[in-house]
Design an enzyme around this catalytic site. Structure first.
Site, PDB file in Angstrom:
ATOM      1  N   HIS A  85       1.799  10.588   5.866  1.00  0.00           N
ATOM      2  CA  HIS A  85       0.964   9.611   5.146  1.00  0.00           C
ATOM      3  C   HIS A  85      -0.409  10.163   4.811  1.00  0.00           C
ATOM      4  CE1 HIS A  85      -0.619   8.036   9.140  1.00  0.00           C
ATOM      5  NE2 HIS A  85      -1.691   7.799   8.413  1.00  0.00           N
ATOM      6  N   ASP A 221       6.562  11.358  10.798  1.00  0.00           N
ATOM      7  CA  ASP A 221       5.352  11.298   9.958  1.00  0.00           C
ATOM      8  C   ASP A 221       4.593  12.627   9.972  1.00  0.00           C
ATOM      9  OD1 ASP A 221       3.211  10.451   8.467  1.00  0.00           O
ATOM     10  OD2 ASP A 221       2.859   8.619   9.614  1.00  0.00           O
ATOM     11  N   SER A 647      -5.153   9.970  12.506  1.00  0.00           N
ATOM     12  CA  SER A 647      -3.840  10.289  11.957  1.00  0.00           C
ATOM     13  C   SER A 647      -3.745  11.781  11.723  1.00  0.00           C
ATOM     14  CB  SER A 647      -3.616   9.549  10.651  1.00  0.00           C
ATOM     15  OG  SER A 647      -3.154   8.271  10.928  1.00  0.00           O
TER      16      SER A 647
END
Ligand code: ARG
Ligand code: GLU
Length: 712
Positions: A85, A221, A647
């Site tokens: 992402h 991810d 992230s």
């Protein structure tokens, strides 16, 4: 005696909340103060191994990726890992119908196939210095705010200029502890960063927005990039002659996995937290503003869902809008739940009582004794304005027709003497943005959303403090009916017609469009009655928060406090562990490929499983990436304090080897941005062994694995 001591410690830890294991986002250059605790928790390396300016250390492998995420270097040839992402925009920019890398994934099978990503940069931290004394020279507590800020700005400028003389790195200075401390950063930015690989979205986004913020999780991810440098290893703009960047340090990768209770730490760039807010502010956020936002967004999402389920075209049209609204919706729901479950406001209040008692006897008591009282008043004063802002943003401007019309506000103000060149520019921009708007616009959704939101708005906000157009509405359904019938902005042909043949004399008619009028009314109200007041009140609140922070530091000289996240490099640590979100419900700390097969549903977009992955699963072809229990571990949770910006951050084991990539938190513990509770706050990482399994077995990009340093 011992018992008494124990009792006091217990009471203290209940009220003050002594920094609990797991809590804290620590400044890497000060990690020597945490070293003992980290080693007691199981760490086998030293603070110096993590951050050093004398020799290479783990920090040399960590970057701020694309301005909003973290990435880490995993080979001597500048190979970089981050989340899917985080790389999404760049993957998307390279995708087309013929080369749909979002859907199918992408793998460069040699360096020549790697894709340049203009606009993408990674930033290394080379060194950090405490410059608090220099920056606060000449500052005294009674200075008026603007004078104070001017002096600080002057000191910052001087300090930066002096350091710039001795270095080629970019020098900047940032406030920490709400302006009580200042640190200088030496950074180096690399701008030739290329896309090396990414899995298909079925893997990289598996579970999509349905699973976002939620455990158990099965998202692969990750994406892979490479940093390039000129032949001397220095940053350079893209050139075919550039060579892979050779880092001072890259991360070793562990195939051993993590067991419950193992020490783990995350090294990355958390964006923003507010851990030192007074109770009144936490209460306002968790129990007033967030629930309203959650309620309004939930109602919007219900309407989206209803139409998205009926029509696959609408599902795609509203997927990204749904994701945007849904991310905050789920997170803030968790904030409210968590704060109340944890009695966060009460705990803050108990602490404030202690603070007040301390303040009465403090040396600079005059600075502190009125703070809490003034916080109560200021946040109360802020409340109606916060609410007004929330309704403008979440109710008014959420009506797509209204916010789209708003983009034409400038054009509607064009006069005879506006230079044609300016008009042409506006038209060109509007053409692009209206094409994008209509591609993803479904009027029945917007109508229903508009009627719902306007009813909510009218019900909740007082007639004497809301945008004027609302007060002219007699009957919402009728108003919406007229709005959509009369506005030109529902009709692509009409909008194109206007843009193709625009003349200044059409501006007036445009300005009278009911959707644009609604927009102007919302914005005018915000500009004239809300914005200045919010800014003034917040300036004062910021000053009080700085003092309150200073007081908390003086009051607890022996307690290690950590500065709120501010997008600078931090170390946070805890344990690999599951949790009990509710009585009777326990979450195991890891998930496996079995769970992906359980979730599989070819009819639900978020749960489609790649045939090749199924094949590998059926054959149990996991190679050396399987756990010792024989299964393929996909994701795991830990009690490590993280937030947005983390992230892509590496989660590392006791030896500083890579265990996985952080990508999310469990929604039950998202209150950790305000208060951290080790019992329910968990971060979620994708297991590095799943990442390598996908690269190697699924994608056949074994040459990438060969570049890495793998510890079996
Ligand atoms: N919740 C994570 C974050 O706040 C992930 C968001 C992207 N993933 C998604 N399914 N929308 O950024
Ligand atoms: N998904 C978040 C990010 O993009 C991390 C989750 C969190 O807020 O902790 O940074």
């Amino acid at each position: 005696m011992k018992n008494l001591h124990y009792l006091i410690t217990l009471i203290l830890s209940l009220t003050i909340g002594i920094a609990k294991a797991g809590e804290g986002m620590w400044i890497p250059m000060l990690l020597q103060y945490n070293e003992k605790e980290m080693q007691e928790m199981g760490m086998r390396i030293t603070a110096e191994d993590i951050y050093s300016i004398n020799h290479s250390s783990l920090k040399d492998a960590i970057v701020l990726f694309g301005g909003g995420c973290t990435g880490e270097i995993v080979s001597d040839l500048g190979l970089l890992l981050t989340n899917h992402h985080c790389g999404y925009d760049y993957i998307q920019k390279h995708s087309s119908v013929e080369h749909d890398y979002l859907t199918n994934g992408f793998w460069a099978m040699n360096r020549g196939e790697e894709l340049p990503c203009p606009g993408l940069s990674v930033i290394f931290l080379r060194e950090m210095r405490d410059v608090t004394e220099k920056i606060l020279t000449g500052i005294d507590v009674d200075m008026p705010e603007d004078e104070r800020q001017a002096k600080i700005d002057e000191n910052i400028k001087k300090t930066i200029a002096a350091v710039e003389k001795e270095t080629s790195y970019k020098v900047s200075i940032r406030p920490f502890f709400l302006g009580n401390e200042y640190y200088l950063l030496l950074n180096e930015t690399y701008t030739d960063v290329r896309l090396v690989g990414c899995p298909p979205s079925n893997i990289g986004k598996f579970g999509g927005d349905t699973d976002n913020w939620v455990w158990p999780r099965h998202t692969g991810d990750f994406s892979v990039f490479r940093v390039y440098a000129d032949k001397d290893g220095h940053p350079a703009v893209y050139s075919e002659d550039n060579i892979p960047y050779k880092p001072d340090k890259h991360l070793d990768i562990s195939l051993k996995g993590a067991d419950e209770g193992d020490f783990a730490f995350v090294f990355g760039y958390p964006a923003r937290t507010n851990e030192y807010l007074p109770a009144v502010a936490v209460d306002q956020e968790a129990n007033l503003i967030d629930p309203i936002t959650v309620d309004l967004r939930g109602k919007v999402l219900d309407i989206y869902n209803k139409y998205q389920e009926q029509d696959p075209k609408v599902r795609i049209q509203y997927a990204s809008k749904h994701a945007g609204i849904g991310n905050g919706w789920k997170k803030w729901m968790g904030v409210t739940e968590g704060i109340n479950h944890f009695h966060g406001v009460e705990k803050k209040r108990a602490f404030e009582q202690d603070f007040q008692e301390w303040a009465l006897g403090a040396r600079n008591r005059y600075m502190y004794i009125d703070l809490l009282k003034n916080f109560e008043r200021s946040y109360k004063e802020l409340e109606p304005y916060q609410l007004a802002y929330t309704y403008v943003a979440e109710a008014g401007l959420r009506i797509e027709l209204v916010s789209f019309a708003g983009r034409f506000a400038k054009l509607s103000e064009v006069a005879k003497d506006t230079p044609q060149e300016d008009i042409d520019k506006m038209i060109a921009t509007l053409k692009k943005s209206s094409e994008a708007f209509f591609k993803d616009y479904y009027e029945p959704i917007d109508r229903e959303v508009a009627a719902m939101l306007l009813k909510e708005y009218l019900k909740a906000q007082p007639a004497d403090f809301r945008p004027g157009f609302l007060n002219d509405i007699k009957d919402v359904d009728n108003y919406v009916e007229q709005l959509f019938a009369k506005s030109m902005f529902t009709d692509e042909a009409k909008v194109n017609e206007l843009l193709d043949n625009f003349r200044p004399n059409k501006a007036k008619k445009l300005a009278n469009d009911p959707a644009l009028k609604a927009y102007q009314s919302l914005i005018g109200f915000y500009r004239n009655e809300v914005y200045d007041r919010i800014s003034d009140l917040n300036a004062n609140i910021d000053r009080m928060r700085r003092l309150y922070m200073k007081g908390q530091m003086e009051m607890q000289p022996d307690k290690r406090l950590f500065p709120d996240a501010n997008f600078t490099l931090r170390v946070t640590y805890g344990k690999v562990e599951g949790f009990r979100p509710q009585d009777g419900k326990t979450y195991r700390h890891f998930t496996t490929l079995e769970g992906i097969m359980e979730k599989e549903n070819p009819d639900i977009y978020d749960y489609v499983v790649e045939p090749k992955l199924k094949d590998l699963y059926d054959k149990k072809d996991y190679g050396r990436y399987a756990d010792k229990d024989g299964t393929m571990h996909v994701a795991f949770t830990a009690s490590v304090h993280t937030t947005g910006g983390n992230s892509g951050s590496p989660i590392l084991n006791a030896d500083g080897q890579l265990l996985g990539l952080n990508f999310d938190r469990c929604w039950e513990g998202t209150m950790s941005d305000l208060i951290y509770d080790p019992d329910i706050c968990r971060n979620i990482s994708v297991d590095i062994r799943y990442v390598l399994f996908i690269i190697d077995k699924f994608a056949g990009a074994k040459h990438l694995i060969d570049e890495m340093t793998i510890v079996e």
